[in-house]
Design a protein around this motif. Structure first.
Motif: not given
Length: 179
Positions: A1-11, A128-130, A167-168
């Motif tokens: 699963m590799c469709g993430g934008l990664g906005s929390r990484l600020d990159g 830990v996100d969930s 995630n961060r």
């Protein structure tokens, strides 16, 4: 699963292409799967990750990018996919063929959720996100699962290779330190 934008990484790069030890995370995951008993590997991408879709050297399943569950369901509906299916998030850069094999050796039938104790993740310094409670312990999903129908089970592993989901920015620093 590799469709993430990664906005929390600020990159400025798509999350699966973020490098750990000079290797994009998605490449590290694909290499771990290639060295395991897994037969076929597909990259499940979304409109959020066009560079990832162009980058990977495995067949791509394009989804709508409506979230993990919806994208997973779309991937499982693809005619090339036959169950049971091992699913892996591209944000597990410490994954190894041995950790994948250890999980597969514990799977016998049905679905399997692989989780890591929350206390173990926190001791490592991983976010830990969930979480959920399993047999009286607070555990977090690892990002590695087997989708194989009912009944479903939970496998709890104290394995840093499964505990570090990037995630961060602090998770990325931790992954780079442990790689």
């Amino acid at each position: 699963m590799c469709g993430g934008l990664g906005s929390r990484l600020d990159g400025d790069v798509e999350k699966p292409l973020v490098e750990v030890d000079s290797v994009p995370m998605v490449d590290r995951v694909v290499a771990a799967l290639a060295g395991s008993p897994v037969d076929d590997v597909y990259a499940v991408t979304s409109p959020n990750a066009p560079a990832t879709a162009a980058h990977v050297d495995v067949p791509v399943i394009e989804t709508a990018g409506e979230g993990y569950v919806a994208d997973l369901q779309a991937a499982l509906a693809d005619s090339r996919i036959e169950g049971p299916v091992l699913t892996v998030a591209a944000d597990l850069p410490l994954l190894t063929p041995e950790s994948v094999t250890a999980v597969l050796d514990r799977w016998d039938a049905g679905s399997l959720t692989v989780a890591v104790p929350v206390a173990f993740k926190r001791d490592l310094g991983a976010s830990v996100d969930s979480s959920f409670t399993h047999e009286g312990r607070e555990v977090a999903p690892s990002g590695l699962n087997v989708v194989g129908g009912e009944p479903g089970r939970v496998l709890v592993r104290e394995d840093d290779r499964l505990a570090v989901n990037v995630n961060r920015p602090a998770d990325l620093t931790l992954a780079r330190r442990l790689a």
